[in-house]
Design an enzyme around this catalytic site. Structure first.
Site, PDB file in Angstrom:
ATOM      1  N   ASP A 299       3.196  -0.194  12.221  1.00 41.75           N
ATOM      2  CA  ASP A 299       2.169  -1.331  12.630  1.00 41.75           C
ATOM      3  C   ASP A 299       3.826  -2.289  13.120  1.00 41.75           C
ATOM      4  OD1 ASP A 299       2.497  -2.174  10.098  1.00 41.75           O
ATOM      5  OD2 ASP A 299       1.022  -3.248  10.268  1.00 41.75           O
TER       6      ASP A 299
ATOM      7  N   ASP B 183       0.361   2.177   8.600  1.00 43.05           N
ATOM      8  CA  ASP B 183      -0.314   1.651  10.078  1.00 43.05           C
ATOM      9  C   ASP B 183       0.572   1.755  11.643  1.00 43.05           C
ATOM     10  OD1 ASP B 183      -3.093   1.328   8.887  1.00 43.05           O
ATOM     11  OD2 ASP B 183      -2.092  -1.079   8.332  1.00 43.05           O
TER      12      ASP B 183
ATOM     13  N   GLY C 242       0.627  -1.336   0.259  1.00 44.85           N
ATOM     14  CA  GLY C 242      -0.083   0.377  -0.138  1.00 44.85           C
ATOM     15  C   GLY C 242       0.683   1.171   0.108  1.00 44.85           C
TER      16      GLY C 242
END
Length: 323
Positions: A130, A128, A11
């Site tokens: 993450d 994100d 992404g």
């Protein structure tokens, strides 16, 4: 090491172009030839590899998306596809790779290194936030500010009509965008995958707010919350509280777009230079990151396998400020 290549995968995230710019110009400054691979692993397999110059990255630091494009590659999941990618790199004399992306990108890079031994340094580019091994990832700050801008606007209409809005933000496995945009936007509740929240908890919070003379409320929901999507949660709450005027907004891919914030441009620039210098200093199969504002290198296997917990202080802060 004389020749390196870079690519973006997975992404897109605001700031990827700033990182591309930094990698290209840092490499040239350090007397390396640098090549850009278009469309990620798919382009590596197809041989879409081109030499980049300083002018190739002019006027992109402020733009969202990625000039090298991104694509998913089913062929790279096969040994044959990865071997073809390796042969294309060797054809150009490429001795090291810089991969800009998230966990999927780094999973592929880790496997590629294990099989063919090409040194890889990953630069964390994902909204994100993450990935273990960096306090912040490229694009996260911009995504939070995009979500925050939307929350501010929705709060205006929520207050005008005495409504409850459930606002869904990205984060299938991570609540970082939700927690930070929720705190910044003054949300009454934030629902994230890392903590357990029941529908009864939500209803109680909203009713307590009404008892405290709140006429409108905002609930921020990370898309990966265990109770489901914002729409599913809103429908269940509505069934129990039919008198509440409830609306749902899903921000979706708007969070991936737009020009990067100053924070993301600077972070991306620092990580780009550190990735190039890492390759030159013998780093391999690592992700470059920033921890306590210092450049660090974390093994790719660790970066993609170890969970990155939410800041407990932020979770506590959300509860305290939403009374």
């Amino acid at each position: 090491m004389k020749k390196i290549a870079l690519f973006t995968s997975g992404g897109d995230a605001p700031g990827m172009n700033a990182c591309i710019r930094s990698v290209v110009r840092s490499a040239i400054y350090l007397d390396l030839e640098v090549y850009g691979i278009k469309y990620g692993y798919d382009g590596m397999i197809r041989g879409e590899i081109q030499k980049m110059e300083s002018y190739s990255v002019s006027n992109i630091v402020q733009t969202g998306g990625t000039i090298l494009k991104s694509a998913r590659s089913e062929d790279f999941r096969t040994k044959e596809g990865r071997e073809k990618a390796y042969k294309n790199l060797k054809k150009h004399g490429i001795e090291g790779l810089i991969a800009i992306g998230g966990d999927g990108t780094f999973t592929g890079a880790n496997l590629f290194y294990d099989e063919f031994g090409i040194p890889v340094v990953g630069a964390p580019g994902t909204i994100d936030n993450d990935l273990y091994g960096s306090d912040y990832t490229i694009g996260f700050d911009t995504a939070v500010n995009t979500a925050l801008d939307a929350i501010d606007k929705i709060r205006d209409t929520a207050a005008s009509h005495d409504r409850v809005f459930f606002i869904e933000v990205m984060g299938r496995h991570s609540g970082y965008i939700a927690i930070q945009s929720g705190i910044g936007g003054g949300a009454e509740m934030v629902m994230v995958p890392e903590t357990s929240t029941t529908i009864d908890d939500v209803i109680k919070k909203l009713k307590d707010g009404r008892d405290n003379k709140k006429t409108s409320s905002i609930v921020v929901v990370a898309e990966g919350d265990e109770q489901g999507s914002a729409l599913q949660i809103a429908e269940r709450v509505k069934a129990e509280t039919p008198k509440m005027d409830i609306r749902v907004t899903s921000l979706g891919h708007i969070q991936r777009g737009g020009g990067p914030t100053a924070f993301d441009r600077i972070l991306a620039s620092r990580l780009g230079l550190a990735a190039v210098e890492g390759l030159m200093n013998g780093e391999k199969n690592v992700m470059v990151g920033v921890i306590d504002n210092k450049i660090t290198y974390t093994n790719l296997k660790l970066a993609i396998s170890k969970s990155k917990p939410l800041n407990e202080e932020l979770i506590r802060l959300t509860k305290i400020l939403s009374i």
